[in-house]
Design a protein around this motif. Structure first.
Motif, PDB file in Angstrom:
ATOM      1  N   THR A   1       0.833  -1.205   0.000  1.00 14.03           N
ATOM      2  CA  THR A   1       0.000   0.000   0.000  1.00 14.03           C
ATOM      3  C   THR A   1       0.866   1.253   0.000  1.00 14.03           C
ATOM      4  OG1 THR A   1      -1.782  -1.133   1.174  1.00 14.03           O
ATOM      5  CG2 THR A   1      -1.777   1.278   1.251  1.00 14.03           C
ATOM      6  N   PHE A   2       1.871   1.269   0.853  1.00 15.60           N
ATOM      7  CA  PHE A   2       2.753   2.433   0.890  1.00 15.60           C
ATOM      8  C   PHE A   2       3.628   2.516  -0.359  1.00 15.60           C
ATOM      9  CE2 PHE A   2       1.825   2.892   5.442  1.00 15.60           C
ATOM     10  CZ  PHE A   2       1.732   4.275   5.504  1.00 15.60           C
ATOM     11  N   LEU A   3       4.006   1.378  -0.907  1.00 14.64           N
ATOM     12  CA  LEU A   3       4.799   1.391  -2.139  1.00 14.64           C
ATOM     13  C   LEU A   3       4.041   2.096  -3.261  1.00 14.64           C
ATOM     14  CD1 LEU A   3       7.382   0.350  -3.599  1.00 14.64           C
ATOM     15  CD2 LEU A   3       6.066  -1.683  -4.211  1.00 14.64           C
ATOM     16  N   ILE A   4       2.757   1.803  -3.368  1.00 15.26           N
ATOM     17  CA  ILE A   4       1.931   2.421  -4.413  1.00 15.26           C
ATOM     18  C   ILE A   4       1.652   3.889  -4.091  1.00 15.26           C
ATOM     19  CG2 ILE A   4      -0.337   2.367  -5.520  1.00 15.26           C
ATOM     20  CD1 ILE A   4      -0.298  -0.713  -5.038  1.00 15.26           C
ATOM     21  N   CYS A   5       1.271   4.155  -2.853  1.00 15.28           N
ATOM     22  CA  CYS A   5       0.923   5.532  -2.472  1.00 15.28           C
ATOM     23  C   CYS A   5       2.129   6.470  -2.572  1.00 15.28           C
ATOM     24  CB  CYS A   5       0.361   5.558  -1.054  1.00 15.28           C
ATOM     25  SG  CYS A   5      -1.270   4.798  -0.901  1.00 15.28           S
TER      26      CYS A   5
ATOM     27  N   PHE B   1      17.721  14.318  -2.657  1.00 12.97           N
ATOM     28  CA  PHE B   1      17.401  13.024  -3.270  1.00 12.97           C
ATOM     29  C   PHE B   1      15.965  12.659  -2.908  1.00 12.97           C
ATOM     30  CE2 PHE B   1      18.034   8.725  -4.681  1.00 12.97           C
ATOM     31  CZ  PHE B   1      19.164   8.765  -5.485  1.00 12.97           C
ATOM     32  N   ARG B   2      15.184  12.224  -3.882  1.00  8.68           N
ATOM     33  CA  ARG B   2      13.781  11.883  -3.636  1.00  8.68           C
ATOM     34  C   ARG B   2      13.677  10.658  -2.729  1.00  8.68           C
ATOM     35  NH1 ARG B   2      11.464  11.208  -9.517  1.00  8.68           N
ATOM     36  NH2 ARG B   2      13.479  10.148  -9.704  1.00  8.68           N
ATOM     37  N   TRP B   3      13.078  10.843  -1.568  1.00 11.97           N
ATOM     38  CA  TRP B   3      13.068   9.783  -0.565  1.00 11.97           C
ATOM     39  C   TRP B   3      12.258   8.573  -1.007  1.00 11.97           C
ATOM     40  CZ3 TRP B   3       8.924   7.593   2.008  1.00 11.97           C
ATOM     41  CH2 TRP B   3       7.686   8.219   1.847  1.00 11.97           C
ATOM     42  N   HIS B   4      11.173   8.792  -1.757  1.00 13.56           N
ATOM     43  CA  HIS B   4      10.297   7.678  -2.104  1.00 13.56           C
ATOM     44  C   HIS B   4      10.918   6.754  -3.143  1.00 13.56           C
ATOM     45  CE1 HIS B   4       9.386  11.046  -4.779  1.00 13.56           C
ATOM     46  NE2 HIS B   4       8.957  10.191  -5.676  1.00 13.56           N
TER      47      HIS B   4
ATOM     48  N   TYR C   1       1.540   9.751  -4.923  1.00 16.79           N
ATOM     49  CA  TYR C   1       1.581  11.088  -4.327  1.00 16.79           C
ATOM     50  C   TYR C   1       2.971  11.721  -4.388  1.00 16.79           C
ATOM     51  CZ  TYR C   1      -3.087  10.072  -2.588  1.00 16.79           C
ATOM     52  OH  TYR C   1      -4.422   9.767  -2.506  1.00 16.79           O
ATOM     53  N   GLU C   2       3.891  11.077  -5.132  1.00 18.39           N
ATOM     54  CA  GLU C   2       5.234  11.636  -5.358  1.00 18.39           C
ATOM     55  C   GLU C   2       5.920  12.056  -4.057  1.00 18.39           C
ATOM     56  OE1 GLU C   2       7.156  11.961  -8.088  1.00 18.39           O
ATOM     57  OE2 GLU C   2       5.699  10.769  -9.205  1.00 18.39           O
ATOM     58  N   GLY C   3       5.868  11.166  -3.071  1.00 15.15           N
ATOM     59  CA  GLY C   3       6.569  11.443  -1.823  1.00 15.15           C
ATOM     60  C   GLY C   3       5.827  12.349  -0.865  1.00 15.15           C
ATOM     61  N   TYR C   4       4.548  12.581  -1.096  1.00 18.15           N
ATOM     62  CA  TYR C   4       3.685  13.342  -0.193  1.00 18.15           C
ATOM     63  C   TYR C   4       4.201  14.758   0.096  1.00 18.15           C
ATOM     64  CZ  TYR C   4       2.668   8.445   0.849  1.00 18.15           C
ATOM     65  OH  TYR C   4       2.410   7.112   0.751  1.00 18.15           O
ATOM     66  N   PRO C   5       3.792  15.728  -0.686  1.00 18.09           N
ATOM     67  CA  PRO C   5       4.114  17.120  -0.323  1.00 18.09           C
ATOM     68  C   PRO C   5       3.564  17.430   1.070  1.00 18.09           C
ATOM     69  CG  PRO C   5       3.180  16.988  -2.534  1.00 18.09           C
ATOM     70  CD  PRO C   5       3.013  15.627  -1.930  1.00 18.09           C
TER      71      PRO C   5
END
Length: 320
Positions: free
Chosen positions: A142-146, A172-175, A150-154
């Motif tokens: 679920t978190f992998l998809i989200c 560096f993009r955390w997601h 949401y591109e790492g949740y602004p």
């Protein structure tokens, strides 16, 4: 036709094929470089360098800080082991150094990593001793998809009071890195489950069959498969495992059992000669990648859309 003749023909075919691919790749790069996005001045023969891929660009741009971090880790590890630090002590040291490193990489987004990791730890402790361990997969997928949707949740998603943190998201993009963290969270969960619920690994039989273990050394399979005592499944060691700096960005992935076992005693399976040889292979791979991005602009063709105007043969070469 004899096997030696077949082998010779295959070698000739392979050489001819790749020589043609290289020649044509150089030609289309020379003809179309002005239309491509993501090219920067390079250091090999004053050619442009294809840094259009975000992950490669970030890795390449942070290579010096990565090298510095690895050097610090080696120095700290050697010093700490001289003072007899074991798993819990070493995990605290690694955790502190890794958190500093992650803060540099991801800035305020470290909060996301720590929050998701903490929730996963609680889920493992609750479900790990039961048959409901499959919930671990649901949680992590679920978190992998989200994370990607949401591109790492602004931070602005949680209200304007948090929006200012979007200015401190690091380099560096955390997601993107978190994909590896998810694999480690699953590994921790299942190693905990097997340690408390069921483990079919026969240690004595393995030692009899394994040449490394029977000679007094410990092979990686034994480190990976044998169960650990519950004390090793602490939050500190778990968090250290997830964000261990030398393996954080690109791996390789090791199981929690193997990681926690080596906090006490470094691996003895690979000799210094093998480690040095592995390092030389890594340097060769880096130089090969640098050469390819300086001479063949495959990714730049892909993201620029210029490939649409090429011949089918050239599209095949870029895709290949």
């Amino acid at each position: 036709m004899t096997s030696s003749v077949e082998l010779t023909l295959l070698i000739v075919y392979a050489l001819s094929f790749y020589l043609f691919i290289i020649h044509r790749s150089l030609q289309i790069a020379r003809d179309h470089y002005a239309k491509l996005y993501g090219l920067r001045s390079g250091w090999i023969f004053h050619r442009f360098n294809d840094v259009s891929d975000a992950q490669w660009r970030n890795f390449r741009g942070n290579l010096m800080i990565l090298t510095l971090v690895f050097g610090i880790f080696t120095l700290v590890a050697t010093s700490c082991r001289k003072y007899g630090l074991k798993a819990k002590g070493m995990s605290v040291v690694w955790l502190m150094v890794s958190l500093v490193y992650l803060t540099y990489l991801h800035g305020a987004c470290v909060l996301y990593i720590l929050s998701i990791a903490s929730a996963n730890f609680l889920l493992v402790k609750i479900c790990g001793r039961t048959k409901f361990v499959f919930l671990l997969w649901i949680f992590n997928l679920t978190f992998l998809i989200c994370n990607r949707v949401y591109e790492g949740y602004p931070f602005s998603l949680f209200g304007q009071n948090w929006a200012y943190l979007d200015n401190y998201r690091g380099t560096f993009r955390w997601h993107i890195c978190f994909n590896f963290v998810i694999l480690r969270m699953i590994s921790f969960g299942y190693d905990y489950h097997w340690a408390n619920y069921s483990n079919r690994f026969d240690k004595e039989k393995h030692i009899q069959r394994c040449s490394n273990c029977s000679s007094g050394r410990t092979c990686y399979q034994l480190l990976q498969e044998r169960s650990l005592e519950n004390g090793k499944f602490s939050f500190t060691i778990y968090l250290c495992y997830l964000i261990y700096a030398p393996l954080y960005i690109a791996g390789p992935i090791v199981s929690f059992n193997a990681f926690a076992s080596q906090l006490d005693t470094p691996q003895k399976t690979h000799s210094l000669k093998k480690v040095v040889w592995y390092g030389l292979r890594w340097v060769f791979s880096l130089m090969l990648m640098e050469s390819m991005t300086h001479f063949f602009y495959y990714n730049a063709f892909a993201i620029s859309g210029t490939w649409k105007y090429l011949s089918p043969l050239d599209i095949f070469i870029i895709g290949y």
